[in-house]
Motif scaffolding. Structure first.
Motif, PDB file in Angstrom:
ATOM      1  N   PRO A  88      29.925  43.643  47.762  1.00 59.96           N
ATOM      2  CA  PRO A  88      29.604  42.722  48.857  1.00 59.96           C
ATOM      3  C   PRO A  88      28.738  43.418  49.905  1.00 59.96           C
ATOM      4  N   VAL A  89      28.263  42.656  50.872  1.00 62.33           N
ATOM      5  CA  VAL A  89      27.405  43.235  51.899  1.00 62.33           C
ATOM      6  C   VAL A  89      28.167  44.251  52.746  1.00 62.33           C
ATOM      7  N   ASP A  90      29.494  44.090  52.845  1.00 65.86           N
ATOM      8  CA  ASP A  90      30.306  45.030  53.622  1.00 65.86           C
ATOM      9  C   ASP A  90      31.093  45.985  52.731  1.00 65.86           C
ATOM     10  N   SER A  91      30.604  46.205  51.514  1.00 65.41           N
ATOM     11  CA  SER A  91      31.350  47.046  50.569  1.00 65.41           C
ATOM     12  C   SER A  91      31.458  48.486  51.030  1.00 65.41           C
ATOM     13  N   PHE A  92      30.521  48.941  51.851  1.00 67.46           N
ATOM     14  CA  PHE A  92      30.583  50.321  52.328  1.00 67.46           C
ATOM     15  C   PHE A  92      31.736  50.514  53.310  1.00 67.46           C
ATOM     16  N   GLN A  93      32.189  49.405  53.908  1.00 66.08           N
ATOM     17  CA  GLN A  93      33.351  49.472  54.798  1.00 66.08           C
ATOM     18  C   GLN A  93      34.623  48.960  54.112  1.00 66.08           C
ATOM     19  N   GLN A  94      34.504  47.869  53.343  1.00 68.95           N
ATOM     20  CA  GLN A  94      35.673  47.204  52.771  1.00 68.95           C
ATOM     21  C   GLN A  94      35.905  47.512  51.294  1.00 68.95           C
ATOM     22  N   GLY A  95      34.937  48.142  50.645  1.00 74.26           N
ATOM     23  CA  GLY A  95      35.078  48.447  49.230  1.00 74.26           C
ATOM     24  C   GLY A  95      34.547  47.323  48.352  1.00 74.26           C
ATOM     25  N   PRO A  96      34.306  47.604  47.058  1.00 79.59           N
ATOM     26  CA  PRO A  96      33.783  46.592  46.142  1.00 79.59           C
ATOM     27  C   PRO A  96      34.874  45.646  45.656  1.00 79.59           C
ATOM     28  N   ILE A  97      34.460  44.615  44.923  1.00 78.07           N
ATOM     29  CA  ILE A  97      35.392  43.682  44.282  1.00 78.07           C
ATOM     30  C   ILE A  97      35.471  44.057  42.808  1.00 78.07           C
ATOM     31  N   LEU A  98      36.645  44.477  42.352  1.00 77.30           N
ATOM     32  CA  LEU A  98      36.802  44.995  40.997  1.00 77.30           C
ATOM     33  C   LEU A  98      36.827  43.885  39.958  1.00 77.30           C
ATOM     34  N   ASP A  99      36.472  44.261  38.720  1.00 77.86           N
ATOM     35  CA  ASP A  99      36.454  43.286  37.627  1.00 77.86           C
ATOM     36  C   ASP A  99      37.826  42.670  37.377  1.00 77.86           C
ATOM     37  N   ASP A 100      38.905  43.421  37.608  1.00 77.51           N
ATOM     38  CA  ASP A 100      40.251  42.861  37.441  1.00 77.51           C
ATOM     39  C   ASP A 100      40.449  41.652  38.354  1.00 77.51           C
ATOM     40  N   GLU A 101      40.020  41.783  39.604  1.00 76.29           N
ATOM     41  CA  GLU A 101      40.181  40.687  40.560  1.00 76.29           C
ATOM     42  C   GLU A 101      39.270  39.516  40.221  1.00 76.29           C
ATOM     43  N   ILE A 102      38.032  39.808  39.799  1.00 71.57           N
ATOM     44  CA  ILE A 102      37.100  38.739  39.437  1.00 71.57           C
ATOM     45  C   ILE A 102      37.641  37.946  38.255  1.00 71.57           C
ATOM     46  N   ASN A 103      38.194  38.658  37.259  1.00 70.31           N
ATOM     47  CA  ASN A 103      38.779  37.991  36.099  1.00 70.31           C
ATOM     48  C   ASN A 103      39.918  37.073  36.514  1.00 70.31           C
ATOM     49  N   GLU A 104      40.792  37.581  37.364  1.00 78.30           N
ATOM     50  CA  GLU A 104      41.934  36.779  37.809  1.00 78.30           C
ATOM     51  C   GLU A 104      41.488  35.583  38.637  1.00 78.30           C
ATOM     52  N   ALA A 105      40.390  35.748  39.391  1.00 75.89           N
ATOM     53  CA  ALA A 105      39.954  34.696  40.309  1.00 75.89           C
ATOM     54  C   ALA A 105      39.213  33.564  39.614  1.00 75.89           C
ATOM     55  N   ILE A 106      38.292  33.874  38.676  1.00 72.38           N
ATOM     56  CA  ILE A 106      37.442  32.804  38.132  1.00 72.38           C
ATOM     57  C   ILE A 106      37.493  32.672  36.613  1.00 72.38           C
ATOM     58  N   VAL A 107      38.248  33.519  35.924  1.00 75.34           N
ATOM     59  CA  VAL A 107      38.373  33.394  34.468  1.00 75.34           C
ATOM     60  C   VAL A 107      39.730  32.820  34.084  1.00 75.34           C
ATOM     61  N   ARG A 108      40.789  33.441  34.554  1.00 76.05           N
ATOM     62  CA  ARG A 108      42.138  33.012  34.175  1.00 76.05           C
ATOM     63  C   ARG A 108      42.427  31.549  34.526  1.00 76.05           C
ATOM     64  N   PRO A 109      41.931  30.997  35.657  1.00 74.03           N
ATOM     65  CA  PRO A 109      42.277  29.610  36.007  1.00 74.03           C
ATOM     66  C   PRO A 109      41.581  28.544  35.166  1.00 74.03           C
ATOM     67  N   LEU A 110      40.656  28.905  34.276  1.00 71.32           N
ATOM     68  CA  LEU A 110      39.871  27.906  33.550  1.00 71.32           C
ATOM     69  C   LEU A 110      40.726  27.219  32.488  1.00 71.32           C
ATOM     70  N   VAL A 111      40.953  25.934  32.665  1.00 75.57           N
ATOM     71  CA  VAL A 111      41.785  25.177  31.732  1.00 75.57           C
ATOM     72  C   VAL A 111      40.913  24.564  30.642  1.00 75.57           C
ATOM     73  N   HIS A 112      41.556  23.953  29.661  1.00 78.15           N
ATOM     74  CA  HIS A 112      40.854  23.365  28.523  1.00 78.15           C
ATOM     75  C   HIS A 112      39.767  22.391  28.983  1.00 78.15           C
ATOM     76  N   GLY A 113      38.578  22.536  28.397  1.00 82.83           N
ATOM     77  CA  GLY A 113      37.481  21.637  28.718  1.00 82.83           C
ATOM     78  C   GLY A 113      36.617  22.071  29.876  1.00 82.83           C
ATOM     79  N   VAL A 114      36.951  23.201  30.515  1.00 82.03           N
ATOM     80  CA  VAL A 114      36.153  23.728  31.625  1.00 82.03           C
ATOM     81  C   VAL A 114      35.298  24.875  31.103  1.00 82.03           C
ATOM     82  N   LYS A 115      34.034  24.891  31.496  1.00 82.64           N
ATOM     83  CA  LYS A 115      33.141  25.971  31.075  1.00 82.64           C
ATOM     84  C   LYS A 115      32.552  26.653  32.301  1.00 82.64           C
ATOM     85  N   LEU A 116      32.602  27.982  32.289  1.00 80.15           N
ATOM     86  CA  LEU A 116      32.005  28.800  33.344  1.00 80.15           C
ATOM     87  C   LEU A 116      30.883  29.634  32.753  1.00 80.15           C
ATOM     88  N   HIS A 117      29.704  29.574  33.374  1.00 79.30           N
ATOM     89  CA  HIS A 117      28.617  30.495  33.063  1.00 79.30           C
ATOM     90  C   HIS A 117      28.429  31.415  34.263  1.00 79.30           C
TER      91      HIS A 117
END
Length: 308
Positions: free
Chosen positions: A122-151
């Motif tokens: 993020p723009v403030d990653s030098f102060q707050q740190g980056p967003i890890l792939d584990d969190e991204i997966n939990e945030a926008i991959v795991r919630p996808l139910v049947h019939g939903v597509k994410l690109h």
């Protein structure tokens, strides 16, 4: 970390929604990029004009925005990811775009085959740190139910597995053919969806971060974003395999020239004043996918099947 209430982003909750993030890092001159804002402008035009995404369902975060809620800070990106998938249901088509810097940090939970977590900055990653792939997966991959597509389209270094998806599509250097590779963690941690489909198109292998930027006064566009838009413009109803083959050819042949052709080319040039390609990574695109069936082949999955 627990999700916070979504801020007053405004906008609609249609079946087609997108979060587009572009970060120049003007607060860090040594890291400043020139392409991400144009990447976002071009992607927004592509989605709204070519694929019918409503303007009020496209959420944009850039470090040129004056509204504090639209700045690409760590907290705002987290809330934007929550906004994107919240209440998703059958038939939803979601797009997540990130153009900026990526990073790698040592893995602390044993779910990475190479011992490193990938991350977005993020723009403030030098102060707050980056967003890890584990969190991204939990945030926008795991919630996808049947019939939903994410690109997800990620134009950043260290981005090959930044959604932590369980299967990776790579090209064989010997045969030139695309093949799936099992990336599921040995710990048994679930990295797939809840019945939906997630596809990541990234422009950089992990561990690769070469940088080449055109000199001022040129405004630029990211190399992967440029090749993606050109490939889609040339063949809008393409397959994943054909898309990647076309992107690879465009990235090899562009030689720093931003030459968007077809009906969308002239229109995009009106909203993004660029004259060259910013190469934030020189490695060619890969696709990672989380599907309900591991046997899905690249050549027989239609790109943007739910976007039309």
């Amino acid at each position: 970390p627990p999700m916070r209430p979504t801020p007053a982003f405004g906008g609609g909750r249609g079946k087609k929604r997108a979060v587009l993030i572009g970060i120049k890092y003007t607060n860090r001159r040594s890291c400043e990029l020139r392409g991400p804002i144009n990447d976002v402008k071009c992607m927004r035009y592509l989605l709204t004009e070519r694929f019918g995404f409503p303007n009020d369902c496209v959420l944009i975060l850039t470090d040129e925005e004056r509204n504090p809620c639209r700045q690409p800070t760590k907290d705002n990106i987290r809330m934007a990811m929550h906004w994107l998938v919240q209440g998703c249901s059958y038939g939803d088509s979601l797009v997540f775009q990130f153009s900026g810097l990526g990073a790698q940090v040592p893995d602390d939970d044993g779910d990475e085959l190479d011992g490193m977590d990938e991350a977005l900055c993020p723009v403030d990653s030098f102060q707050q740190g980056p967003i890890l792939d584990d969190e991204i997966n939990e945030a926008i991959v795991r919630p996808l139910v049947h019939g939903v597509k994410l690109h997800a389209i990620v134009d950043a270094c260290h981005s090959a597995t930044v959604l932590d998806l369980p299967y990776q599509c790579t090209v064989s250097k010997q045969t030139g053919r695309w093949r799936w590779r099992d990336e599921r963690p040995m710990t048994g941690a679930c990295k797939g969806t809840t019945g939906g489909q997630a596809v990541l198109i990234s422009g950089s292998s992990n561990g690769k971060s070469n940088m080449s930027v055109l000199p001022e006064p040129y405004a630029t566009i990211g190399a992967m974003t440029h090749s993606f838009i050109r490939a889609v413009e040339c063949e809008p109803r393409t397959t994943y395999g054909r898309l990647l083959t076309s992107m690879r050819a465009i990235m090899r042949d562009s030689s720093g020239n931003c030459n968007l052709q077809g009906p969308i080319g002239g229109s995009i040039r009106k909203v993004a004043n660029f004259s060259g390609v910013e190469v934030s990574q020189i490695f060619l695109p890969q696709v990672l996918a989380a599907c309900t069936l591991a046997s899905v082949t690249v050549a027989h999955v239609t790109i943007f099947a739910h976007i039309y």
